[in-house]
Design a protein around this motif. Structure first.
Motif, short mmCIF file in Angstrom:
data_model
loop_
_atom_site.label_atom_id
_atom_site.label_comp_id
_atom_site.label_asym_id
_atom_site.label_seq_id
_atom_site.Cartn_x
_atom_site.Cartn_y
_atom_site.Cartn_z
N PRO A 163 26.37 -15.74 -43.04
CA PRO A 163 25.12 -16.44 -42.70
C PRO A 163 25.10 -17.87 -43.27
CG PRO A 163 24.64 -14.21 -43.42
CD PRO A 163 26.09 -14.44 -43.70
N GLY A 164 25.69 -18.06 -44.45
CA GLY A 164 25.75 -19.40 -45.04
C GLY A 164 26.59 -20.35 -44.20
N LEU A 165 27.70 -19.84 -43.65
CA LEU A 165 28.55 -20.65 -42.77
C LEU A 165 27.81 -20.99 -41.47
CD1 LEU A 165 32.04 -18.94 -43.17
CD2 LEU A 165 31.28 -21.10 -44.15
N THR A 166 27.16 -20.00 -40.92
CA THR A 166 26.41 -20.21 -39.67
C THR A 166 25.32 -21.26 -39.87
OG1 THR A 166 26.82 -17.91 -39.01
CG2 THR A 166 25.02 -19.08 -37.89
N TYR A 167 24.64 -21.19 -41.01
CA TYR A 167 23.57 -22.13 -41.30
C TYR A 167 24.13 -23.55 -41.48
CZ TYR A 167 19.31 -24.05 -43.36
OH TYR A 167 18.21 -24.82 -43.62
N ALA A 168 25.33 -23.68 -42.08
CA ALA A 168 25.96 -24.99 -42.27
C ALA A 168 26.26 -25.64 -40.92
CB ALA A 168 27.25 -24.85 -43.08
#
Length: 292
Positions: free
Chosen positions: A30-35
């Motif tokens: 989710p952190g990668l997707t948000y970035a």
């Protein structure tokens, strides 16, 4: 753009799946997707074409990926140069045209100043090495070519010469003070041969004696040493290399007189760095005196 978002974007592009990218850089999926979403919102353009759960980098993404690599590389170079500047009085970087003088000098410097660090390399392209010196990536060069340029100090370092190394039980050369490799007694010869200016220069001599001599060039030091230990064979050494490479006890070293069997080395550094390099230069002076 946040550099971290570019790093995460780069990891996604270079991984087969989001899970692989997540594991590689230890950031949640989710952190990668948000970035990626932050980048797309900031740039006001989508970077991936999405088909179901599959992401495929689109043309806009390819443009960003190209520039992201350059930005990240520039950041790494900036950090590297700042680190070099911080450690400029403790860590020194030198590059030499041959491993012989490089290892000889590095050994001397380490013994003289164990509290300091010398990062040494062997270069194959003088123009590139000189640009690195000009750009503060190297502090000093050892070259086989004198350099005359404003702001540059170049001084003679040492002359190195090839020497025939003879096993102590081989008495055929006991009375020789000098020798040519064309001498008919030089029949079997094994030489340790690695990249460097002197090695390239010696290829001409090797070619000349090749028809009359059983010559073997070996680039593996372990195999080379094994051959020397197992057979009473002739080899070549040099004045400089013989200070740190032992080919066996009590070997006779005979200077070779053939054309091309010697080389001159020079020390090159920037005039403005003279005071900062005082420990390097003290060791250089010691080496010069040893080979005077």
């Amino acid at each position: 753009m946040d550099i971290r978002d570019l790093l995460y974007f780069k990891a996604i592009v270079e991984s087969k799946t989001l899970a692989e990218a997540s594991a590689k850089i230890r950031i949640s999926q989710p952190g990668l997707t948000y970035a990626v979403k932050r980048l797309e919102n900031e740039l006001k353009i989508e970077l991936f074409d999405r088909v179901g759960n599959v992401r495929k980098l689109n043309q806009a993404g390819e443009i960003l990926y190209k520039h992201a690599n350059a930005i990240i590389e520039e950041q790494d170079m900036c950090y590297g140069e700042l680190k070099d500047y911080t450690n400029r009085d403790r860590i020194f970087r030198m590059s030499a045209c041959d491993p012989g003088p490089r290892w000889y000098f590095a050994q001397k410097f380490t013994i003289n100043y164990p509290q300091l660090e010398l990062d040494s390399h062997t270069y194959t392209d003088l123009d590139y090495a000189f640009r690195m010196l000009r750009g503060n990536r190297y502090d000093m060069l050892i070259t086989d070519t004198p350099i005359k340029e404003e702001g540059i100090i170049c001084k003679f370092f040492a002359e190195d010469k090839i020497m025939l190394s003879v096993h102590p039980e081989d008495k055929r050369f006991a009375q020789d003070k000098e020798i040519s490799l064309h001498d008919p007694r030089v029949k079997d010869l094994v030489c340790y041969h690695i990249e460097g200016s002197f090695s390239q220069k010696l290829l001409k001599i090797y070619k000349e004696i090749g028809e009359d001599t059983n010559l073997r060039l070996e680039n593996d030091l372990y195999i080379f040493n094994t051959i020397l230990k197992s057979r009473k064979i002739l080899t070549l050494n040099t004045r400089i290399v013989s200070t740190y490479r032992l080919d066996g006890n009590n070997r006779q070293l005979i200077p070779v007189i053939d054309e091309g069997s010697s080389i001159n080395y020079y020390i090159v550094y920037k005039k403005q760095d003279k005071e900062r390099l005082k420990y390097l230069l003290e060791t250089i002076d010691e080496c010069i005196e040893e080979f005077r």
